[in-house]
Design a protein around this motif. Structure first.
Motif, mmCIF file in Angstrom:
data_model
loop_
_atom_site.group_PDB
_atom_site.id
_atom_site.type_symbol
_atom_site.label_atom_id
_atom_site.label_comp_id
_atom_site.label_asym_id
_atom_site.label_seq_id
_atom_site.Cartn_x
_atom_site.Cartn_y
_atom_site.Cartn_z
ATOM 1 N N LYS A 108 51.346 -18.069 5.346
ATOM 2 C CA LYS A 108 51.354 -19.321 4.599
ATOM 3 C C LYS A 108 49.943 -19.885 4.596
ATOM 4 O O LYS A 108 49.334 -20.033 5.650
ATOM 5 N N ILE A 109 49.439 -20.210 3.402
ATOM 6 C CA ILE A 109 48.102 -20.768 3.237
ATOM 7 C C ILE A 109 48.252 -22.212 2.803
ATOM 8 O O ILE A 109 49.125 -22.547 1.988
ATOM 9 N N GLY A 110 47.414 -23.108 3.318
ATOM 10 C CA GLY A 110 47.519 -24.503 2.920
ATOM 11 C C GLY A 110 46.210 -25.248 3.024
ATOM 12 O O GLY A 110 45.295 -24.843 3.748
ATOM 13 N N GLY A 111 46.126 -26.352 2.277
ATOM 14 C CA GLY A 111 44.982 -27.241 2.346
ATOM 15 C C GLY A 111 44.123 -27.193 1.100
ATOM 16 O O GLY A 111 44.109 -26.198 0.376
ATOM 17 N N TRP A 112 43.411 -28.298 0.832
ATOM 18 C CA TRP A 112 42.460 -28.306 -0.287
ATOM 19 C C TRP A 112 41.077 -28.757 0.180
ATOM 20 O O TRP A 112 40.075 -28.177 -0.208
ATOM 21 N N ALA A 113 40.995 -29.786 1.017
ATOM 22 C CA ALA A 113 39.699 -30.187 1.570
ATOM 23 C C ALA A 113 39.263 -29.177 2.626
ATOM 24 O O ALA A 113 38.085 -28.828 2.734
ATOM 25 N N PHE A 114 40.208 -28.716 3.412
ATOM 26 C CA PHE A 114 40.035 -27.634 4.375
ATOM 27 C C PHE A 114 41.196 -26.678 4.128
ATOM 28 O O PHE A 114 42.351 -27.101 4.109
ATOM 29 N N HIS A 122 49.983 -34.309 -5.304
ATOM 30 C CA HIS A 122 49.256 -34.086 -4.061
ATOM 31 C C HIS A 122 49.845 -32.937 -3.250
ATOM 32 O O HIS A 122 49.095 -32.108 -2.685
ATOM 33 N N ALA A 123 51.157 -32.831 -3.166
ATOM 34 C CA ALA A 123 51.779 -31.758 -2.394
ATOM 35 C C ALA A 123 51.463 -30.393 -3.007
ATOM 36 O O ALA A 123 51.165 -29.429 -2.288
#
Length: 388
Positions: free
Chosen positions: A369-375, A11-12
């Protein structure tokens, strides 16, 4: 669970960068059950484009879903006539004509004020210092909740989208979401008598004029905030960062060879700010050899669809010269984002061209820094420019 092949994720790692896993799913198991999300994921564009329209099977009605539980049953969680009726009630606030005639000038005025404040500084974080307040001020006007500060609105939006993506059940995330929805309710209560006395084009006002019950208005305002803040915020900061990271493409824009509308379309294809949309399986169904049982959860992965090599050459490459019109960043079926016109106007007609015109010598000033999968979007985007 469905009979789809099982695909395990960390998940991370998936939050940090979902695209490698999505590419492997799309290539080998395009319909896959992911136990860590307790959902079956669709990752190919054509399958999503087809199945999202099949509301008799893949229903948006999710009485036990996170969005409904946390924010109320908004129009995104309704299908058919129930959805269409509420969508029509909101339309006067977000129609292309209203965006053109009413909101775009407001967007420009707010963006100009923010840029005038930033210009003497010479350095800033595009996400926090520009994209966030530009998007939030636009949404304050659109929703009619002008008593909320940009920081309150942005924080509430983030808390709600975190809550809606809280598939691992973190109680702290749920608590923050509940605080955010209570804050929005308080601002709605404050705004209602003002809109009764002086109706306008805001979402709150047009829904009141349409006679929508207050409980439903609350749910739909929260929907507008949850998607209407993060998507343009992340597209503004993300597209600017992408252009600065690809100076040869920025040069094409500055020469007028590529328009800002194409920059916007390519960015939301390449880094889909809203990466997925959940559905509930309403009845037993079989699709491409996979059997689905009632009440299962399905995720249509827009981020994967928008990098499908069947539709986009070298899909992992940011390329504003490509034809990105096949993207489905705003959905493909009856739930196509109602705020798409406002978002495109804010990002492509206002925020991006004004940013590059006002801040001379705009350049990267550190790693983003980019992050997220649903958003998904940039958490920071440090830049510098020639102050003065």
């Amino acid at each position: 669970m469905s009979t789809a092949p099982v695909y395990e994720i960390d998940h991370a790692r998936f939050w940090a960068d979902p695209y490698p896993d999505l590419a492997r799913m799309r290539a080998g198991t395009p319909i896959a059950f992911v136990p860590q999300l307790n959902a079956t994921l669709f990752t190919r564009r054509d399958a999503i484009f087809e199945c999202e329209k099949n509301i008799a099977v893949f229903s948006s009605e999710q009485p036990g879903g996170l969005m409904t539980a946390l924010m109320g049953e908004n129009m995104m969680r309704k299908d058919g006539e129930a959805h269409l009726a509420e969508r029509k009630q909101m339309f006067p606030a977000v129609s292309p004509r209203t965006v053109r005639d009413r909101w775009t000038a407001q967007f420009r005025e707010d963006a100009q004020r923010i840029l005038d404040q930033l210009a003497p500084r010479g350095a800033a974080d595009l996400t926090v210092d520009y994209a966030m307040p530009v998007s939030a001020n636009a949404l304050r006007a659109l929703t009619g909740l002008t008593s909320m500060t940009p920081a309150e609105l942005d924080g509430s939006s983030q808390a709600m989208i975190d809550g809606c993506a809280n598939y691992i059940g973190d109680p702290a995330v749920e608590k923050r979401c509940n605080r955010a929805t209570a804050l929005i309710d308080a601002h709605i209560d404050r705004a209602v008598p003002l809109k009764e006395a002086a109706p306008d084009h805001s979402i709150l006002s047009v829904l009141m004029q349409a006679g929508q019950p207050l409980s439903q208005i609350r749910a739909n305002i929260k929907l507008a905030i949850s998607g209407g803040q993060n998507e343009p915020r992340d597209a503004i900061a993300g597209a600017a960062w992408a252009l600065l990271s690809h100076p040869e493409q920025l040069a094409l824009v500055k020469k007028g060879e590529v328009g800002w509308d194409r920059v916007f379309a390519e960015y939301v294809r390449w880094m889909s700010p809203i990466g997925m949309s959940p559905r509930r399986v309403a009845r037993a169904f079989e699709y491409e050899g996979v059997r689905f049982a009632p009440e299962e959860r399905v995720f249509f992965m827009f981020g994967a669809a928008n990098r499908d090599p069947a539709h986009f050459d070298a899909p992992d490459r940011f390329d504003i010269t490509r034809d990105a019109s096949a993207h489905i960043a705003f959905g493909a079926g009856p739930h196509f984002c109602a705020g798409a016109w406002a978002s495109k106007a804010l990002v492509a007609e206002v925020a991006l061209p004004m940013l590059f015109a006002r801040l001379k010598g705009l350049r990267l000033n550190g790693a983003a820094k980019i992050g997220g999968w649903a958003f998904r979007g940039p958490l920071n985007a440090p830049v510098a420019w020639d102050a003065g």
